[in-house]
Design an enzyme around this catalytic site. Structure first.
Site, mmCIF file in Angstrom:
data_model
loop_
_atom_site.group_PDB
_atom_site.id
_atom_site.type_symbol
_atom_site.label_atom_id
_atom_site.label_comp_id
_atom_site.label_asym_id
_atom_site.label_seq_id
_atom_site.Cartn_x
_atom_site.Cartn_y
_atom_site.Cartn_z
ATOM 1 N N HIS A 29 0.588 -1.490 0.175
ATOM 2 C CA HIS A 29 -0.347 0.420 -0.136
ATOM 3 C C HIS A 29 1.012 1.166 -0.134
ATOM 4 O O HIS A 29 0.832 2.113 -0.234
ATOM 5 C CB HIS A 29 -0.909 0.211 1.199
ATOM 6 N N ASP A 131 -4.991 6.397 2.265
ATOM 7 C CA ASP A 131 -5.040 4.634 2.028
ATOM 8 C C ASP A 131 -6.237 4.401 2.497
ATOM 9 O O ASP A 131 -6.754 5.503 3.614
ATOM 10 C CB ASP A 131 -4.368 4.361 2.680
ATOM 11 N N TRP A 365 14.227 -9.094 -0.663
ATOM 12 C CA TRP A 365 13.780 -8.276 -1.520
ATOM 13 C C TRP A 365 14.326 -8.398 -3.008
ATOM 14 O O TRP A 365 15.423 -8.291 -3.202
ATOM 15 C CB TRP A 365 13.718 -7.023 -0.707
ATOM 16 N N THR A 388 1.661 -6.891 -8.063
ATOM 17 C CA THR A 388 1.981 -7.633 -9.355
ATOM 18 C C THR A 388 2.004 -8.085 -10.429
ATOM 19 O O THR A 388 2.431 -8.121 -11.867
ATOM 20 C CB THR A 388 2.857 -8.952 -8.043
HETATM 21 N N1 UDP Z 1 7.923 -6.432 -4.040
HETATM 22 C C1 UDP Z 1 9.046 -6.843 -4.895
HETATM 23 N N2 UDP Z 1 10.214 -6.966 -4.255
HETATM 24 C C2 UDP Z 1 9.658 -8.266 -3.190
HETATM 25 C C3 UDP Z 1 8.096 -8.512 -3.130
HETATM 26 C C4 UDP Z 1 7.279 -7.491 -4.092
HETATM 27 O O1 UDP Z 1 9.579 -5.366 -5.386
HETATM 28 O O2 UDP Z 1 10.574 -9.255 -3.621
HETATM 29 C C5 UDP Z 1 6.958 -5.692 -4.482
HETATM 30 C C6 UDP Z 1 6.176 -5.691 -5.812
HETATM 31 O O3 UDP Z 1 6.903 -4.615 -7.252
HETATM 32 C C7 UDP Z 1 4.907 -4.929 -5.599
HETATM 33 C C8 UDP Z 1 4.723 -4.947 -4.741
HETATM 34 O O4 UDP Z 1 5.765 -4.975 -3.844
HETATM 35 O O5 UDP Z 1 4.850 -4.093 -6.225
HETATM 36 C C9 UDP Z 1 3.958 -6.161 -3.919
HETATM 37 O O6 UDP Z 1 2.179 -5.673 -3.862
HETATM 38 P P1 UDP Z 1 1.685 -6.928 -4.866
HETATM 39 O O7 UDP Z 1 -0.066 -6.483 -4.208
HETATM 40 O O8 UDP Z 1 1.943 -7.626 -5.826
HETATM 41 O O9 UDP Z 1 1.164 -8.104 -3.109
HETATM 42 P P2 UDP Z 1 0.999 -7.901 -1.424
HETATM 43 O O10 UDP Z 1 2.468 -7.371 -1.352
HETATM 44 O O11 UDP Z 1 0.185 -6.874 -0.929
HETATM 45 O O12 UDP Z 1 0.697 -9.422 -0.941
#
Ligand code: UDP
Length: 505
Positions: A29, A131, A365, A388
């Protein structure tokens, strides 16, 4: 009096449109709201992002670069409240947040409402983008006589589907949790089962009240901002406006709009972003890149389950075997593995796939934006997190869908049934965040979905064509004259005219 005359009499400071952006404290978020704030600054709006120290550390380097680029943007950092038992620096909900700290962080967040409201009064913005998890901010904006825009995390599609569940309750009319039902009243027909929808639709739980409050605040907001684009889910964008009765602006894909250079992409969402950027600058960030460079175009599968997921070892074992047995090359973002059984297994697996040169593991990450845009990547295995999904579609990549929690099962239907750019792994049961229940997806099922998408058959080729067309549309959407670009321009013009009306009142 003509409002324009009133504006000309105002000081130059008063003439600039000033916005406050208040992101939530979880990576998926935080990152898009910061991206949205940054596109407003690109368009000449004076932007203040309000957050706490550990969250600011995730994105501050991009803001510093934007300042050097001449944009009027800054972060206002508010101290995170001290709550007994909460370690210093623990200020976010993510994959590593210990379960027993969740309530404590929530408590700290409720304390922050006071300082946040005070800052709104001190900064005197012309509008607030906050948000969805800050429903109180609609009242704070009302007090100041300014518009509040709500940032809604998911897809329009998921919103519309959840609204249909609330209105028509189709899930109450089936005989069992596994019997499928149609979600009525939507632009397309698709089916789900009761076990795939969030628990709160079946019986009130601790999220019921919060989600109801959020929806009320959404309806009372001046409008909402989303991060997809019209070609992706336009029918649902239109439907959402009808059912909510509010304005809405679709501003995506924001990730590629605002993160145009490698430093922004490399550090996006990461707390150790300084280290990552230095590696990029020194050319040391090479290992994953060199590995991808050595692979054929479209041959590598990217496997990542977002920022909130911590699979149990039993599930990691199934994924590992499925990837190895698939015969395809892969990058797997395993996340943080602490000492113990999981680390032992992952280390062993990593050694094996390094030796065979078939796989690359990222235990931490990943620079996801940089990886997705690499020509060697051919498809994505995802939990259907909205960020994603959009980032993959933007990169023109079809998806293996493996929803887990939140609104992810709805997103799966959009990808598989409506857009036909995804292959479902066959996940059957919605669970709460980081509660994996007793469902383990077996290696055979994972393997089947991977084989269908990476195998080069007709079905997968059709999906690739469709997702490529969406990727082209995504690129157009953010260019001058594109749907998202126009949305942003319209929104800014509307906010300016509200400011003028206020000045002339
Ligand atoms: N992300 C990243 N590296 C990682 C894991 C996640 O850059 O190792 C970023 C990804 O590009 C996305 C966000 O974190 O922008 C994850 O958001 P998403 O809505 O896909 O999943 P959530 O984290 O809400 O489960």
């Amino acid at each position: 009096m003509d409002p324009r005359l009133s504006l000309m009499e105002s000081s130059s400071d008063e003439m600039v449109l000033k916005g406050i952006f208040l992101p939530f404290i979880s990576p998926s978020h935080l990152v898009p709201v910061v991206d949205i704030a940054r596109i407003f600054a690109m368009e000449g709006v004076d932007v203040t992002i309000i957050t706490t120290p550990a969250n600011a550390a995730v994105f501050q380097s991009s803001i510093d670069r934007d300042c050097i680029r001449g944009r009027s943007i800054r972060t206002h950092v508010v101290k995170f409240p001290q709550v007994p038992g909460l370690p210093q620096g623990l200020e976010s909900f993510n994959a590593s947040t210990p379960a027993d700290m969740v309530t404590k962080i929530g408590h700290a967040l409720s304390i922050l409402e006071g300082p946040f409201r005070q800052l709104f009064r001190d900064i005197k913005p012309d509008f607030i983008v906050s948000d969805m998890f800050y429903p109180w901010s609609v009242d704070a904006a009302d007090e100041l006589g300014i518009p509040r825009l709500i940032y809604v995390g998911g897809t329009y599609f998921a919103h519309c589907a959840m609204d249909s569940l609330e209105r028509f309750e189709p899930h109450t009319k089936v005989g069992s949790d596994d019997e499928s039902f149609l979600i009525p009243g939507l632009p397309h027909e698709f089916e789900m089962t009761r076990s795939q929808i969030p628990d709160r639709f079946k019986a009130p739980d601790n999220l019921t009240y919060l989600m109801k409050t959020i929806k009320e605040s959404e309806k009372r907001s001046y409008g909402s901002v989303f991060k997809s684009f019209y070609a992706f889910e336009g029918a649902y964008e239109d439907h959402y406006r009808k059912i909510m009765g509010t304005k809405s602006w679709n501003l995506g894909p924001i990730s590629s709009w605002v993160n145009q250079d490698a430093s922004d992409k490399a550090s996006r969402g990461s707390r150790d972003n300084k280290a990552k950027e230095e590696q990029v600058e020194e050319g040391k960030d090479g290992s994953w890149l060199a590995w991808l460079d050595s692979k054929k175009e479209g041959s590598v599968l990217y496997v990542c389950f977002g920022s909130m997921n911590n699979f149990p070892t039993t599930q990691l074992v199934e994924i590992a075997h499925a990837l190895e047995d698939s015969g395809h090359d892969f990058i797997w973002v395993v996340g943080k593995t602490d000492e113990g059984e999981t680390k032992g297994f992952v280390d062993e697996f990593e050694k094996r796939v390094q030796a065979s040169n078939k796989g690359y593991l990222i235990c931490g990450w990943a620079p996801q934006l940089l990886i997705l845009e690499h020509p060697s990547i051919g498809a994505v295995v995802t939990h259907c997190g909205m960020n994603t999904v959009i980032e993959s579609v933007d990169a023109g990549l079809p998806l293996v869908t493996w929803p887990l929690f939140a609104e992810q099962f709805f997103n799966e239907r959009l990808l598989v049934d409506v857009l036909k750019i995804g292959v479902a792994i066959g996940a059957k049961k919605w669970n709460n965040w980081n509660d994996f229940g007793d469902e383990i997806v077996k290696r055979e099922d994972i393997g089947k979905a991977i084989a269908l998408l990476m195998g080069g058959g007709e079905e997968s080729e059709e999906m690739r064509k469709r997702v490529k067309a969406l990727s082209d549309a995504a690129k157009k959407a953010i260019q001058v004259g594109g749907s998202s670009h126009n949305s942003l321009k319209d929104l800014i013009e509307e906010l300016k005219s509200l400011k003028l009306q206020k000045l002339s009142a």
